[in-house]
Design an enzyme around this catalytic site. Structure first.
Site, mmCIF file in Angstrom:
data_model
loop_
_atom_site.group_PDB
_atom_site.id
_atom_site.type_symbol
_atom_site.label_atom_id
_atom_site.label_comp_id
_atom_site.label_asym_id
_atom_site.label_seq_id
_atom_site.Cartn_x
_atom_site.Cartn_y
_atom_site.Cartn_z
ATOM 1 N N ASN A 1 0.852 -1.183 0.000
ATOM 2 C CA ASN A 1 0.000 0.000 0.000
ATOM 3 C C ASN A 1 0.895 1.242 0.000
ATOM 4 O O ASN A 1 1.691 1.440 0.920
ATOM 5 C CB ASN A 1 -0.900 -0.013 1.241
ATOM 6 C CG ASN A 1 -1.918 1.107 1.238
ATOM 7 O OD1 ASN A 1 -1.620 2.230 0.855
ATOM 8 N ND2 ASN A 1 -3.127 0.811 1.679
ATOM 9 N N ARG B 1 4.487 18.431 0.966
ATOM 10 C CA ARG B 1 5.407 19.473 0.496
ATOM 11 C C ARG B 1 4.960 20.092 -0.823
ATOM 12 O O ARG B 1 5.440 21.154 -1.205
ATOM 13 C CB ARG B 1 6.814 18.865 0.339
ATOM 14 C CG ARG B 1 7.919 19.841 0.005
ATOM 15 C CD ARG B 1 8.203 20.783 1.162
ATOM 16 N NE ARG B 1 9.265 21.718 0.811
ATOM 17 C CZ ARG B 1 10.547 21.547 1.125
ATOM 18 N NH1 ARG B 1 10.932 20.468 1.804
ATOM 19 N NH2 ARG B 1 11.450 22.433 0.791
ATOM 20 N N HIS C 1 -5.627 3.414 -1.535
ATOM 21 C CA HIS C 1 -6.912 3.657 -0.874
ATOM 22 C C HIS C 1 -7.228 5.142 -0.992
ATOM 23 O O HIS C 1 -6.926 5.930 -0.091
ATOM 24 C CB HIS C 1 -6.835 3.231 0.592
ATOM 25 C CG HIS C 1 -8.157 3.237 1.297
ATOM 26 N ND1 HIS C 1 -8.489 2.303 2.247
ATOM 27 C CD2 HIS C 1 -9.230 4.057 1.206
ATOM 28 C CE1 HIS C 1 -9.709 2.546 2.703
ATOM 29 N NE2 HIS C 1 -10.167 3.623 2.088
ATOM 30 N N GLU D 1 -8.737 0.081 -2.813
ATOM 31 C CA GLU D 1 -9.606 -0.003 -1.640
ATOM 32 C C GLU D 1 -10.400 1.286 -1.524
ATOM 33 O O GLU D 1 -9.928 2.351 -1.917
ATOM 34 C CB GLU D 1 -8.782 -0.162 -0.362
ATOM 35 C CG GLU D 1 -7.916 -1.388 -0.297
ATOM 36 C CD GLU D 1 -7.123 -1.458 0.997
ATOM 37 O OE1 GLU D 1 -6.627 -2.551 1.300
ATOM 38 O OE2 GLU D 1 -7.003 -0.416 1.683
ATOM 39 N N HIS E 1 -4.009 -4.673 7.746
ATOM 40 C CA HIS E 1 -4.093 -3.596 8.736
ATOM 41 C C HIS E 1 -3.189 -3.918 9.919
ATOM 42 O O HIS E 1 -3.448 -4.830 10.692
ATOM 43 C CB HIS E 1 -5.512 -3.323 9.234
ATOM 44 C CG HIS E 1 -5.656 -1.923 9.778
ATOM 45 N ND1 HIS E 1 -6.023 -0.844 8.999
ATOM 46 C CD2 HIS E 1 -5.439 -1.415 11.011
ATOM 47 C CE1 HIS E 1 -6.047 0.249 9.729
ATOM 48 N NE2 HIS E 1 -5.690 -0.072 10.960
ATOM 49 N N ASP E 2 -2.135 -3.142 10.039
ATOM 50 C CA ASP E 2 -1.163 -3.231 11.142
ATOM 51 C C ASP E 2 -0.337 -4.517 11.135
ATOM 52 O O ASP E 2 0.304 -4.835 12.146
ATOM 53 C CB ASP E 2 -1.846 -3.059 12.502
ATOM 54 C CG ASP E 2 -2.283 -1.623 12.750
ATOM 55 O OD1 ASP E 2 -1.862 -0.733 11.982
ATOM 56 O OD2 ASP E 2 -3.047 -1.379 13.699
#
Length: 238
Positions: free
Chosen positions: A7, A18, A43, A70, A191-192
Site C-alpha cells: 500500500n 510538500r 486507498h 480499496e 491492517h497493522d
C-alpha cells in the site's frame, strides 16, 4: 505462498505534505514491483489527502503487477474511478467521511443487499471483489452470500494482541479463515501487519492469498531501504 501487495498511500502523504512530485508515487510503485512486490494497493479518499485520483490512472497504465483499489463504494466518484481503471481487485471498505484510517469491517448482514448489488456491478466489469470484514464467522458467512470473490480480514485486533498473547490473538482469525474456506471465499488480510507479527499470522491462517501492507512497511523502509524491506516482508510469507 501469500502475495504481498504494498500500500503506497504513505508515499503519497509525504509527497502531498510538500507539494510537487517528490517522492514520485509512480516511481515508488515501479520500484516496489522491481524489488519483488506482487501487487500495489491504493486507498483513495474524497479529499485526496494522500493518493490522488490521477495517481491511480497513472498506476494502472504503467504497473505490471496487480492493482488493488480499496475504498468506500458509496462514493460515486470512487465507483466511477474503479470502473474507469478496471483494477485486478477492488476492496470494499466501510469508511466514514473524513475517517483517518479503516477501523472496522462491514456488517455483511445489515448491508447485504447493498453489497450484493455492488459486487455484481464490479464483477460484471471483470473486477475481482473483496469485502473488508472483522474475524467474525457470522459476518464471513453472510459475506459469502453477497457474491464477493474474497474477503479481507481486518487484522488490527490481531496486531494489537500479538505481543500480549499471540495464540489468543490469532484464534478468531483461524476460525474465520476456516469458515471462509468452507464458503468458497478467497482470503486476504490487512491492517497493522508488520515484520514482527506477519510470519506467525501467515503460518496459522490456511488459504491466505494476499496481505496488503502499507504503514509499517513504508516506516521500515526509512531504516532499511525499500528493497531490503520488501525482501524481509516477502521472507515472512514463505
Amino acid at each position: 505462498m501469500a502475495r504481498l501487495s504494498v500500500n503506497i498511500n504513505k508515499i503519497a502523504t509525504l509527497r502531498n505534505s510538500r507539494g510537487g512530485n517528490n517522492p514520485d508515487v509512480l516511481h515508488a510503485a515501479l520500484a516496489c514491483e522491481r524489488f519483488g512486490a506482487q501487487g500495489i494497493t491504493v486507498h483513495p479518499r474524497p479529499d485526496e489527502r494522500h493518493i490522488r485520483y490521477q495517481d491511480i490512472y497513472d498506476l494502472k497504465a504503467n504497473i505490471k503487477t496487480e492493482l488493488n483499489i480499496e475504498g468506500n463504494s458509496r462514493e460515486e466518484k470512487f465507483v466511477s474511478l474503479v470502473l474507469d481503471t478496471r483494477p485486478a481487485q477492488v476492496t470494499l471498505v466501510p469508511d466514514d467521511p473524513g475517517q483517518l484510517t479503516s477501523n472496522r469491517g462491514w456488517d455483511t448482514i445489515k448491508h447485504q443487499s447493498y453489497l450484493q448489488d455492488t459486487c455484481t456491478l464490479f464483477k460484471e466489469a471483470g473486477i475481482r471483489v473483496s469485502i473488508f470484514v472483522d474475524p467474525d464467522p457470522t459476518m464471513v458467512e453472510a459475506a459469502a452470500k453477497t457474491g464477493t470473490n474474497r474477503i479481507e480480514l481486518y487484522t488490527e485486533a490481531y496486531a494489537s494482541g500479538y505481543h500480549h498473547d499471540r495464540e489468543q490473538a490469532i484464534a478468531p482469525y483461524v476460525m474465520a479463515a476456516e469458515v471462509a474456506q468452507q464458503a468458497g471465499l478467497g482470503l486476504n488480510a490487512g491492517h497493522d501487519l508488520d515484520l514482527n507479527n506477519l510470519k506467525y499470522f501467515n503460518q496459522h491462517i490456511r488459504g491466505l492469498l494476499e496481505v496488503s501492507i502499507g504503514h509499517a512497511l513504508i516506516a521500515d523502509a526509512l531504516y532499511l531501504g525499500l528493497k531490503e524491506t520488501i525482501k524481509q516482508y516477502l521472507s515472512k510469507l514463505h
